[in-house]
Each structure stands twice: as C-alpha cells, then as structure tokens.
Design an enzyme around this catalytic site. Structure first.
Site, PDB file in Angstrom:
ATOM      1  N   ARG A  50       3.031 -10.728   6.544  1.00  0.00           N
ATOM      2  CA  ARG A  50       4.551 -10.642   6.930  1.00  0.00           C
ATOM      3  C   ARG A  50       4.779  -9.981   8.297  1.00  0.00           C
ATOM      4  O   ARG A  50       5.834  -9.716   8.346  1.00  0.00           O
ATOM      5  CB  ARG A  50       5.321 -10.043   5.732  1.00  0.00           C
ATOM      6  CG  ARG A  50       5.627 -11.082   4.635  1.00  0.00           C
ATOM      7  CD  ARG A  50       6.208 -10.381   3.454  1.00  0.00           C
ATOM      8  NE  ARG A  50       5.156 -10.340   2.284  1.00  0.00           N
ATOM      9  CZ  ARG A  50       5.729  -9.773   1.055  1.00  0.00           C
ATOM     10  NH1 ARG A  50       6.763  -9.522   0.821  1.00  0.00           N
ATOM     11  NH2 ARG A  50       4.720  -9.518   0.209  1.00  0.00           N
ATOM     12  N   LYS A  97      21.981  16.510  -3.449  1.00  0.00           N
ATOM     13  CA  LYS A  97      21.870  15.209  -3.293  1.00  0.00           C
ATOM     14  C   LYS A  97      22.528  14.283  -4.545  1.00  0.00           C
ATOM     15  O   LYS A  97      22.157  14.532  -5.710  1.00  0.00           O
ATOM     16  CB  LYS A  97      20.538  14.689  -2.923  1.00  0.00           C
ATOM     17  CG  LYS A  97      20.014  14.840  -1.597  1.00  0.00           C
ATOM     18  CD  LYS A  97      18.710  14.277  -1.290  1.00  0.00           C
ATOM     19  CE  LYS A  97      18.255  14.248   0.041  1.00  0.00           C
ATOM     20  NZ  LYS A  97      17.835  15.687   0.504  1.00  0.00           N
ATOM     21  N   LYS A 144       2.033   7.584   4.246  1.00  0.00           N
ATOM     22  CA  LYS A 144       1.500   6.203   4.281  1.00  0.00           C
ATOM     23  C   LYS A 144       0.901   5.579   5.407  1.00  0.00           C
ATOM     24  O   LYS A 144       0.458   4.561   5.940  1.00  0.00           O
ATOM     25  CB  LYS A 144       2.281   4.946   3.746  1.00  0.00           C
ATOM     26  CG  LYS A 144       2.990   5.259   2.364  1.00  0.00           C
ATOM     27  CD  LYS A 144       4.208   4.270   2.117  1.00  0.00           C
ATOM     28  CE  LYS A 144       4.865   4.834   1.067  1.00  0.00           C
ATOM     29  NZ  LYS A 144       6.309   3.868   0.828  1.00  0.00           N
ATOM     30  N   HIS A 169      -3.802 -15.101   9.526  1.00  0.00           N
ATOM     31  CA  HIS A 169      -2.767 -13.968   9.722  1.00  0.00           C
ATOM     32  C   HIS A 169      -3.474 -12.659  10.276  1.00  0.00           C
ATOM     33  O   HIS A 169      -2.908 -11.526  10.179  1.00  0.00           O
ATOM     34  CB  HIS A 169      -2.477 -13.771   8.301  1.00  0.00           C
ATOM     35  CG  HIS A 169      -1.714 -14.862   7.267  1.00  0.00           C
ATOM     36  ND1 HIS A 169      -0.721 -15.593   7.968  1.00  0.00           N
ATOM     37  CD2 HIS A 169      -2.082 -15.524   6.438  1.00  0.00           C
ATOM     38  CE1 HIS A 169      -0.461 -16.432   7.101  1.00  0.00           C
ATOM     39  NE2 HIS A 169      -1.186 -16.452   6.291  1.00  0.00           N
ATOM     40  N   PRO A 191       0.809  -1.177   0.055  1.00  0.00           N
ATOM     41  CA  PRO A 191       0.075   0.015  -0.184  1.00  0.00           C
ATOM     42  C   PRO A 191       0.901   1.177  -0.105  1.00  0.00           C
ATOM     43  O   PRO A 191       1.903   1.496   0.801  1.00  0.00           O
ATOM     44  CB  PRO A 191      -0.854  -0.236   1.431  1.00  0.00           C
ATOM     45  CG  PRO A 191      -0.297  -1.348   1.899  1.00  0.00           C
ATOM     46  CD  PRO A 191       0.637  -1.971   1.223  1.00  0.00           C
TER      47      PRO A 191
END
Length: 276
Positions: free
Chosen positions: A119, A160, A65, A100, A2
């Site tokens: 996971r 950078k 996120k 899960h 996601p």
DNA sequence: ATTGCTTCCTGAGCGC
DNA sequence: TGCGCTCAGGAAGCAA
C-alpha cells in the site's frame, strides 16, 4: 499492521543480521519511498540517494513503531512500515524483485534488505544522527518502560474527553500501540473503548497500564501478530494472532458476542458484557 | 488545546 | 468471468 511487538521483532532480526554490514547504496523503485533530509532543499534537482555514503550499520533500535538504523557516517535511517511495509533480508542480490518492492538497502557483501510495501504508505527517511526528528520528538513514553505508569497515564488522560481507545492510539500519549493491541488491552482491562478518557477510575487506569505491558510482552514472545501482511525479517509470520481475544473475533473467550463499531476511522472490537 | 475527519494506496472479498 | 463496491488502517494535515 505492524505495532510495537512486530516492529521490535523486525529490529531484533536486523540486529542479528545486518549489524556491521557496509551499506553500498539505497535504491528506490517507487518515487517517494525514500525521503532525504540531508541535502539542503535549495535546488529543484532530484536528490540521488545512491550518492550518499552511509558506511557501516552500527546500531538498530526501535522507538514507537519506528525503526532507527544508525550508521558509521553519522547518518540515521528512520523506517516506518505503516500497514503493509516489510523489511526482508536476502543473503544474495540475485533474486528477482517482487512486484511491491519499493526500495532496497544494498550491502557490500551482496546481501540486501528489501523494503516491500503493497500500500506504499511506508517510508525510509534519511537524517543526520543528531537531527531533531519531528515525528520522534512528539512520541509519548514507551509502554514497556517504567516511565509508562499509572501516574504518567493519569496525567495524560486528565482533561481528555475523547474515547480511551482514541487516546491510547495517540502516539504522543504512548508509543507503539495500534488497532489490534488496543482492542486486546481494553478487553483484558475490562474497559469499554468508547468510555471518555477522563472518566476512568484509577483502578481502570491501573488495569490498562498493567495489561498494556502484559499483552505487548506476550506478543513479543510470539514474534508478533500476523493478520495478513506482517512478516519478520526472514519472511516468517508471527503467532500472536492465535491468542487474540477480541480483535477480529465473533465470540469472546467468555462466550459473548463481540461487538463492532467505528472509532477514529478504524474498526473497534469489544465485548459489551465483559467491558464496562 | 483538543478532537475528529480526510487523505494517501492496493488487493481481497463480496454481490450480482 | 468480470465489474463495481467496500474494507483494511498509521499518521499527517486540516477544520471546527
């Protein structure tokens, strides 16, 4: 996996289903899934999350996120799905939990929010609503906000030497982009992912900003991308995987071979002809 | 300060 | 059928 569009889709689902619901408790089925930052860490005694009183869910937001759930008892749940985390709403608590399921948020009306995560990298963290949360403080601008513009990105790319792909994946630069969307953004912007961030021309930075917003908006319209694990709150998949141009592809829309390489530990998909 | 590697974890897919 | 290997990847932590 996601990323912003998927997390936003989950948040939209939460807003429609759990606002004003009263939380009875949180249950943890795998140790470490729920991290409680409320109690002082003086005692070695295990904190029992179910003792905390949350009250009603007042507000649900996305930042990068992260999913932020504010409750009437001034608590804040910070949820990160990482790669395989899912929040699934169930209108009843009578359904047998899957293999899960790592935690659940239980509501007074016997509905619940299941946190499923194969996971196990995903986390639910509990804070006071006004606490300074290190992972959130560090985040860069929201890519869909007006503050994410050519001037802002130019400033952050300056000095950078890292590849532009790595820099765009850095949540401290721009919050919410992951491996799938960065591939799509750089393909549309016609910029090679391995190009040094400080060697981009202004025109290229402009293209990156423009296509970042465009790709994310398109993906939002399709409820995100489902490659394997991602699901909306109602366990439905997104559609944007059907519109990907390079990620996971063998041929780009112009008929060229899509190259693969490793960057920052993840697979980079790009077209050596379309991208310069 | 910046960069890049390692770690966490499980299941799918593959070759033999 | 099953074993062992590789791969998937977000972000923290660490070393250079």
């Amino acid at each position: 996996m996601p990323e912003l569009p998927e997390v936003q889709t989950v948040v939209d689902g939460l807003i429609s289903l759990v606002i004003k619901k009263e939380i009875i408790n949180l249950e943890e089925y795998r140790v470490g899934t729920i991290q409680n930052f409320i109690e002082p860490k003086v005692s070695s005694e295990k904190i029992n999350e179910t003792e905390l009183r949350f009250g009603l869910i007042l507000k649900v937001e996305r930042r990068g996120k992260y999913i932020l759930i504010y409750t009437s008892n001034d608590l804040l749940l910070v949820i990160h799905l990482r790669m395989t985390g899912k929040l699934i709403y169930e209108s009843t608590n009578q359904i047998k939990l899957g293999k899960h399921v790592r935690a659940s948020i239980n509501f007074k009306d016997n509905s619940r929010l299941i946190f499923d995560d194969v996971r196990t990298f995903g986390k639910i963290q509990i804070f006071h609503k006004n606490s300074k949360i290190p992972s959130l403080v560090k985040l860069g601008q929201e890519p869909l906000s007006e503050k994410f513009n050519v001037q802002y990105l130019t400033k952050l790319l300056n000095g950078k030497s890292a590849p532009i792909k790595n820099v765009l994946l850095d949540q401290g630069v721009v919050a919410g982009i992951g491996n799938i969307y960065v591939a799509e953004i750089l393909y549309r912007a016609k910029v090679l992912p391995q190009k040094s961030a400080n060697q981009l021309e202004e025109r290229e930075i402009h293209e990156i900003v423009k296509h970042t917003k465009q790709v994310l908006k398109e993906a939002l319209l399709h409820n995100g991308t489902t490659i394997s694990d991602y699901r909306n709150i109602d366990d439905k998949t997104g559609d944007f995987q059907n519109f990907l141009r390079v990620y996971g592809k063998k041929i780009c829309p112009n008929g060229h071979i899509v190259e693969r390489m490793k960057q920052a530990g993840r697979t980079t998909f790009y077209c050596a002809i379309c991208q310069k």
